[in-house]
Scaffold this motif. Structure first.
Motif, PDB file in Angstrom:
ATOM      1  N   LYS A  21       0.814  -1.213   0.000  1.00 53.17           N
ATOM      2  CA  LYS A  21       0.000   0.000   0.000  1.00 53.17           C
ATOM      3  C   LYS A  21       0.851   1.267   0.000  1.00 53.17           C
ATOM      4  CE  LYS A  21      -3.278  -2.552   2.921  1.00 53.17           C
ATOM      5  NZ  LYS A  21      -3.905  -2.612   4.251  1.00 53.17           N
ATOM      6  N   LEU A  22       2.170   1.101   0.073  1.00 52.20           N
ATOM      7  CA  LEU A  22       3.054   2.265   0.209  1.00 52.20           C
ATOM      8  C   LEU A  22       3.601   2.728  -1.130  1.00 52.20           C
ATOM      9  CD1 LEU A  22       5.064   1.165   3.369  1.00 52.20           C
ATOM     10  CD2 LEU A  22       3.103   2.703   3.248  1.00 52.20           C
ATOM     11  N   LYS A  23       3.779   4.036  -1.249  1.00 50.25           N
ATOM     12  CA  LYS A  23       4.399   4.614  -2.425  1.00 50.25           C
ATOM     13  C   LYS A  23       5.021   5.960  -2.046  1.00 50.25           C
ATOM     14  CE  LYS A  23      -0.113   6.433  -3.898  1.00 50.25           C
ATOM     15  NZ  LYS A  23      -1.134   6.421  -4.987  1.00 50.25           N
ATOM     16  N   GLU A  24       5.845   6.479  -2.937  1.00 48.22           N
ATOM     17  CA  GLU A  24       6.563   7.719  -2.653  1.00 48.22           C
ATOM     18  C   GLU A  24       5.598   8.889  -2.425  1.00 48.22           C
ATOM     19  OE1 GLU A  24       9.500   8.582  -5.573  1.00 48.22           O
ATOM     20  OE2 GLU A  24      10.458   6.631  -5.439  1.00 48.22           O
ATOM     21  N   LYS A  25       6.029   9.806  -1.571  1.00 48.98           N
ATOM     22  CA  LYS A  25       5.353  11.062  -1.240  1.00 48.98           C
ATOM     23  C   LYS A  25       4.140  10.907  -0.330  1.00 48.98           C
ATOM     24  CE  LYS A  25       6.900  13.422  -5.441  1.00 48.98           C
ATOM     25  NZ  LYS A  25       6.500  14.220  -6.628  1.00 48.98           N
ATOM     26  N   GLN A  26       3.862   9.686   0.153  1.00 46.34           N
ATOM     27  CA  GLN A  26       2.765   9.526   1.110  1.00 46.34           C
ATOM     28  C   GLN A  26       3.143  10.198   2.435  1.00 46.34           C
ATOM     29  OE1 GLN A  26       2.342   5.244   0.993  1.00 46.34           O
ATOM     30  NE2 GLN A  26       0.357   5.388  -0.030  1.00 46.34           N
ATOM     31  N   ALA A  27       2.158  10.844   3.057  1.00 47.93           N
ATOM     32  CA  ALA A  27       2.388  11.521   4.331  1.00 47.93           C
ATOM     33  C   ALA A  27       2.507  10.507   5.458  1.00 47.93           C
ATOM     34  CB  ALA A  27       1.258  12.500   4.610  1.00 47.93           C
ATOM     35  N   ALA A  28       3.329  10.845   6.440  1.00 53.41           N
ATOM     36  CA  ALA A  28       3.553   9.948   7.574  1.00 53.41           C
ATOM     37  C   ALA A  28       3.772  10.761   8.838  1.00 53.41           C
ATOM     38  CB  ALA A  28       4.751   9.042   7.305  1.00 53.41           C
ATOM     39  N   THR A  29       3.667  10.073   9.964  1.00 50.61           N
ATOM     40  CA  THR A  29       3.967  10.670  11.268  1.00 50.61           C
ATOM     41  C   THR A  29       4.965   9.771  11.982  1.00 50.61           C
ATOM     42  OG1 THR A  29       1.763  11.652  11.441  1.00 50.61           O
ATOM     43  CG2 THR A  29       3.031  11.433  13.477  1.00 50.61           C
ATOM     44  N   VAL A  30       6.031  10.381  12.497  1.00 48.20           N
ATOM     45  CA  VAL A  30       7.068   9.647  13.213  1.00 48.20           C
ATOM     46  C   VAL A  30       7.000  10.031  14.686  1.00 48.20           C
ATOM     47  CG1 VAL A  30       9.550   9.217  13.434  1.00 48.20           C
ATOM     48  CG2 VAL A  30       8.531   9.589  11.168  1.00 48.20           C
ATOM     49  N   THR A  31       6.941   9.027  15.558  1.00 47.54           N
ATOM     50  CA  THR A  31       6.885   9.248  17.001  1.00 47.54           C
ATOM     51  C   THR A  31       8.128   8.658  17.649  1.00 47.54           C
ATOM     52  OG1 THR A  31       4.467   9.111  16.943  1.00 47.54           O
ATOM     53  CG2 THR A  31       5.530   8.909  19.094  1.00 47.54           C
ATOM     54  N   TRP A  32       8.828   9.462  18.443  1.00 43.15           N
ATOM     55  CA  TRP A  32      10.056   9.013  19.106  1.00 43.15           C
ATOM     56  C   TRP A  32       9.728   8.261  20.387  1.00 43.15           C
ATOM     57  CZ3 TRP A  32      10.608  12.154  15.219  1.00 43.15           C
ATOM     58  CH2 TRP A  32      11.827  12.243  14.559  1.00 43.15           C
ATOM     59  N   ASN A  33      10.361   7.099  20.576  1.00 41.73           N
ATOM     60  CA  ASN A  33      10.140   6.319  21.784  1.00 41.73           C
ATOM     61  C   ASN A  33      10.868   6.920  22.983  1.00 41.73           C
ATOM     62  OD1 ASN A  33       8.703   4.548  20.168  1.00 41.73           O
ATOM     63  ND2 ASN A  33      10.428   3.188  19.838  1.00 41.73           N
ATOM     64  N   ALA A  34      12.055   7.485  22.747  1.00 41.31           N
ATOM     65  CA  ALA A  34      12.876   8.003  23.844  1.00 41.31           C
ATOM     66  C   ALA A  34      12.601   9.464  24.157  1.00 41.31           C
ATOM     67  CB  ALA A  34      14.361   7.814  23.522  1.00 41.31           C
ATOM     68  N   LEU A  35      11.972  10.179  23.230  1.00 43.31           N
ATOM     69  CA  LEU A  35      11.685  11.598  23.444  1.00 43.31           C
ATOM     70  C   LEU A  35      10.189  11.754  23.682  1.00 43.31           C
ATOM     71  CD1 LEU A  35      13.900  13.107  20.577  1.00 43.31           C
ATOM     72  CD2 LEU A  35      14.511  12.732  22.973  1.00 43.31           C
ATOM     73  N   SER A  36       9.800  11.837  24.922  1.00 44.82           N
ATOM     74  CA  SER A  36       8.390  11.852  25.290  1.00 44.82           C
ATOM     75  C   SER A  36       7.631  12.974  24.590  1.00 44.82           C
ATOM     76  CB  SER A  36       8.258  12.018  26.807  1.00 44.82           C
ATOM     77  OG  SER A  36       6.918  12.049  27.193  1.00 44.82           O
ATOM     78  N   GLY A  37       6.558  12.587  23.910  1.00 44.64           N
ATOM     79  CA  GLY A  37       5.692  13.559  23.260  1.00 44.64           C
ATOM     80  C   GLY A  37       6.220  14.118  21.959  1.00 44.64           C
ATOM     81  N   THR A  38       7.352  13.613  21.475  1.00 43.12           N
ATOM     82  CA  THR A  38       7.941  14.145  20.245  1.00 43.12           C
ATOM     83  C   THR A  38       7.384  13.420  19.029  1.00 43.12           C
ATOM     84  OG1 THR A  38       9.982  14.747  21.379  1.00 43.12           O
ATOM     85  CG2 THR A  38      10.086  14.557  18.989  1.00 43.12           C
ATOM     86  N   ARG A  39       6.719  14.178  18.169  1.00 46.34           N
ATOM     87  CA  ARG A  39       6.176  13.662  16.916  1.00 46.34           C
ATOM     88  C   ARG A  39       6.583  14.603  15.792  1.00 46.34           C
ATOM     89  NH1 ARG A  39       1.365  10.553  17.434  1.00 46.34           N
ATOM     90  NH2 ARG A  39       0.396  11.676  15.725  1.00 46.34           N
ATOM     91  N   GLN A  40       6.801  14.045  14.591  1.00 46.82           N
ATOM     92  CA  GLN A  40       7.206  14.876  13.471  1.00 46.82           C
ATOM     93  C   GLN A  40       6.606  14.329  12.177  1.00 46.82           C
ATOM     94  OE1 GLN A  40       9.013  17.854  13.386  1.00 46.82           O
ATOM     95  NE2 GLN A  40       8.153  17.729  11.346  1.00 46.82           N
ATOM     96  N   SER A  41       6.134  15.239  11.347  1.00 45.82           N
ATOM     97  CA  SER A  41       5.603  14.820  10.046  1.00 45.82           C
ATOM     98  C   SER A  41       6.745  14.410   9.130  1.00 45.82           C
ATOM     99  CB  SER A  41       4.803  15.967   9.421  1.00 45.82           C
ATOM    100  OG  SER A  41       5.610  17.137   9.305  1.00 45.82           O
ATOM    101  N   ALA A  42       6.451  13.527   8.212  1.00 42.68           N
ATOM    102  CA  ALA A  42       7.469  13.002   7.300  1.00 42.68           C
ATOM    103  C   ALA A  42       6.803  12.574   6.003  1.00 42.68           C
ATOM    104  CB  ALA A  42       8.206  11.833   7.950  1.00 42.68           C
ATOM    105  N   LYS A  43       7.628  12.147   5.049  1.00 40.18           N
ATOM    106  CA  LYS A  43       7.119  11.651   3.757  1.00 40.18           C
ATOM    107  C   LYS A  43       7.914  10.423   3.341  1.00 40.18           C
ATOM    108  CE  LYS A  43       5.271  15.928   1.755  1.00 40.18           C
ATOM    109  NZ  LYS A  43       5.421  16.721   2.986  1.00 40.18           N
TER     110      LYS A  43
END
Length: 385
Positions: A218-240
């Motif tokens: 189901k994956l292809k280039e330029k799809q939006a994503a969200t990355v959540t850090w396990n060690a950095l509490s509450g840290t989330r960042q958008s990605a592609k």
């Protein structure tokens, strides 16, 4: 006399009967007191209704991943030798071309001196041939060969000094003073597992994750994503998504595909090697009618829901669209605000009923009231005399 005996026995029999009833009642009371709730597993069906809503339906796939630098290089000596100098430490920031380390140049310098002597001799031979007016082609070839030797030897001398192939941060120093460094023909190649010194651009981080094969389709280039850090509490960042590996990786029976994602921004505290959770949006429909996925019953290609109005339930066939994480898009068959039924089943388990030792109700010792009347052993036996 027999009549008298009969009259004497009847009171004894009556007393024994009363005692038996009292003991039986006591046993029953003890049984009820010791017993717990009845044991059993009951399936209680719970029915509730939820409204058909209008909004955004989103489908995602998730995987675990790690952070790495998007730009790395491994610096290795072109010329082997004994390491005489290491000018950097892990964590140092360096510029492109900056000296990182050196090996002993003496052997390479001797090779260069010999090559230069050969070149001088070849040039002298060429000059003599020209002065004599003879054929100079052979002498010219010797000069060309000698010049190549000098160029090679000079590269060997230059290769005793290790320079940074890119600007970045030193992330590994894989050698020590006095150790022997092996030459590498691919100075600065990012494909090497490691060099004498490894560099990374920590300002350009990316994420790699391994997705299950069913999700990877189901994956292809330029799809939006969200990355959540396990060690950095509450840290989330958008990605592609920037790349999906064409070749699968198999670990025993588990098949996964590597996926690379670029971060829209590097959050504070992010470092290579940190573990993260990745969620990629594979489908999204805005302004769609939807119901909780649990309300949809699917048999083959037929999808139905149970609609309730004024206490009356009706099974209705619907056409579905995107199956989201929690809700399912309804293309036709329902209107916003209608109530659909969700049936849930709960299981309740009780305790185990107790029993008196020996099972059932305990009997009187000696069999209760024996035949012939009286207590065990004959009761008042004197009446029989």
């Amino acid at each position: 006399m027999p009549a008298a005996l009969g009259s004497l026995r009847r009171p004894a029999v009556a007393v024994n009967a009363v005692l038996a009833l009292l003991l039986a009642g006591g046993a029953f009371w003890a049984y009820e007191t010791l017993s717990g709730p009845a044991t059993g597993t009951a399936a209680d069906a719970s029915v509730r209704s939820v409204p058909v809503q209008q909004g955004t339906v989103t489908a995602t796939v998730t995987a675990d991943g790690s952070v790495e630098s998007a730009s790395t290089a491994s610096a290795s000596f072109v010329t082997g030798g004994t390491v005489t100098s290491i000018a950097v430490h892990v964590g140092d920031r360096v510029k492109k071309g900056q000296v990182l380390a050196k090996v002993d140049p003496a052997p390479a310098q001797r090779t260069l001196s010999a090559a230069e002597a050969d070149l001088a001799a070849a040039r002298d031979a060429l000059a003599r041939a020209e002065d004599a007016g003879s054929d100079t082609s052979s002498a010219q070839n010797e000069v060309t060969r000698a010049q190549l030797g000098v160029d090679e030897a000079q590269a060997g001398v230059d290769g005793t000094v290790l320079e940074a192939p890119m600007a970045g941060t030193v992330v590994a120093v894989n050698g020590t003073l006095g150790s022997s460094s092996q030459p590498s023909a691919q100075q600065g190649s990012a494909d090497e597992a490691s060099g004498f010194i490894d560099l990374a651009d920590l300002g350009k981080l990316q994420v790699t994750a391994a997705f299950a094969e069913a999700d990877a389709t189901k994956l292809k280039e330029k799809q939006a994503a969200t990355v959540t850090w396990n060690a950095l509490s509450g840290t989330r960042q958008s990605a592609k998504v920037v790349a999906v590996d064409p070749q699968a990786t198999t670990d025993g029976t588990v098949v996964t595909y590597g996926v690379t994602l670029s971060l829209d921004k590097v959050p504070a505290g992010a470092k290579p090697g940190q573990t993260v959770s990745v969620s990629v949006v594979t489908g999204e429909v805005a302004g769609a009618l939807s119901v909780t996925s649990a309300a949809v019953t699917t048999v083959g290609n037929r999808h139905t829901v149970t609609v309730v109005a004024n206490g009356v339930q009706e099974t209705r066939q619907v056409e579905i669209g995107l199956e989201g994480d929690q809700v399912t898009q309804i293309i036709s068959g329902l209107t916003a605000g209608e109530q659909v039924v969700i049936r849930t089943t709960t299981t309740t388990t009780g305790g185990t009923q107790g029993r008196l030792p020996g099972g059932g109700f305990g009997g009187l010792t000696g069999g209760g009231a024996p035949a012939g009347g009286g207590f065990p052993g004959g009761g008042t036996g004197r009446a029989g005399r």
